[in-house]
Motif scaffolding. Sequence first.
Motif, PDB file in Angstrom:
ATOM      1  N   ARG A 105     -11.642  -0.362  -2.696  1.00 14.59           N
ATOM      2  CA  ARG A 105     -12.702  -0.421  -1.683  1.00 14.59           C
ATOM      3  C   ARG A 105     -12.392  -1.515  -0.652  1.00 14.59           C
ATOM      4  N   THR A 106     -11.943  -2.670  -1.124  1.00 13.44           N
ATOM      5  CA  THR A 106     -11.593  -3.772  -0.219  1.00 13.44           C
ATOM      6  C   THR A 106     -10.421  -3.391   0.677  1.00 13.44           C
ATOM      7  N   LEU A 107      -9.439  -2.722   0.098  1.00 13.28           N
ATOM      8  CA  LEU A 107      -8.269  -2.295   0.885  1.00 13.28           C
ATOM      9  C   LEU A 107      -8.687  -1.332   1.991  1.00 13.28           C
ATOM     10  N   LEU A 153       1.541   6.361   9.100  1.00 15.10           N
ATOM     11  CA  LEU A 153       2.456   5.767   8.128  1.00 15.10           C
ATOM     12  C   LEU A 153       2.167   4.282   7.931  1.00 15.10           C
ATOM     13  N   ARG A 154       1.904   3.578   9.023  1.00 18.77           N
ATOM     14  CA  ARG A 154       1.586   2.146   8.910  1.00 18.77           C
ATOM     15  C   ARG A 154       0.319   1.929   8.082  1.00 18.77           C
ATOM     16  N   ALA A 155      -0.666   2.774   8.289  1.00 18.31           N
ATOM     17  CA  ALA A 155      -1.926   2.627   7.554  1.00 18.31           C
ATOM     18  C   ALA A 155      -1.717   2.833   6.057  1.00 18.31           C
ATOM     19  N   TYR A 156      -1.048   3.914   5.686  1.00 18.40           N
ATOM     20  CA  TYR A 156      -0.822   4.177   4.267  1.00 18.40           C
ATOM     21  C   TYR A 156       0.095   3.129   3.643  1.00 18.40           C
ATOM     22  N   GLU A 157       1.083   2.705   4.398  1.00 20.56           N
ATOM     23  CA  GLU A 157       2.003   1.695   3.886  1.00 20.56           C
ATOM     24  C   GLU A 157       1.269   0.389   3.606  1.00 20.56           C
ATOM     25  N   PRO A 180      -9.423   0.238   8.422  1.00 19.20           N
ATOM     26  CA  PRO A 180     -10.237   1.367   8.923  1.00 19.20           C
ATOM     27  C   PRO A 180      -9.395   2.478   9.539  1.00 19.20           C
ATOM     28  N   GLU A 181      -8.183   2.141   9.980  1.00 13.83           N
ATOM     29  CA  GLU A 181      -7.318   3.162  10.583  1.00 13.83           C
ATOM     30  C   GLU A 181      -6.887   4.212   9.565  1.00 13.83           C
ATOM     31  N   LEU A 182      -7.110   3.946   8.266  1.00 12.97           N
ATOM     32  CA  LEU A 182      -6.785   4.927   7.250  1.00 12.97           C
ATOM     33  C   LEU A 182      -7.597   6.211   7.433  1.00 12.97           C
TER      34      LEU A 182
END
Length: 249
Positions: free
Chosen positions: A190-192, A147-151, A197-199
């Motif tokens: 791409r930058t995001l 959730l933190r990664a997507y947020e 990387p945890e995404l």
Amino acid sequence: MAWSTREVADLAGASVRAVRHYHEIGLLSEPERGANGYKHYGTSHLLRVLRIRRLTTLGFSLPQIAAMGDADDHFEEALRSLDEELAATVDRLRRTRVELELILRQGAPTELPAQRDPASASGRAGLSAADRAYLLVLTRVLGPAGLRAYEKVISGFHDDPAAAEFDRLPAGAGEDTRRRLAERLAPHVRTLRAGCPELETALADAPRGPEFAADMMNAAVNDLYNPAQIDVMARVGDLLGTPGGPGRS
């Protein structure tokens, strides 16, 4: 000394109806009656009514009081149990007040959990209605790390001016409009992704498993975004070499 029903009720700060109800449900024993047929209440009855009223003000129900009986050990056990329940309630209310304070201070959407991180809260405040709804779905299918990664990525998406165009994109947007918007968004996405990387492992801690989470996320995208927006997402994915991935990015 003996008292009538009304007198014992008045002494205990109760109503006559309440005293009669205590008799009916077995909380208060029936007193002796005088030659005239009237009830004669004694000190023990007064003390019992006082105890019942005190316990009800503490939060005990009448069935709970009946289950206690008159034994002091049961009484102490019930009090300790009530104290634990009240402590848990106070803790829950304290957490709720903290949540409300954060929502009021940050102006965050009430349907999403409040964030202690001001930067994250600020990003949330700029989300579209579809994005907020999508994040709400993510709170139900992703683990904390996912959730933190997507947020982080979804909030960061709106740092690019093209994101506002994406939010306003009509369902009937033409081919050229969708292609050019995808090309403008791709470098930012791409930058995001590079900065998060945890995404790549965001679905790993999903409570019901990665496959279930991915299916739910894809279904939410199809339900929340219009066809033109979904097409732009797919085009961005193609440009970045990651077609078919769940979610906005």
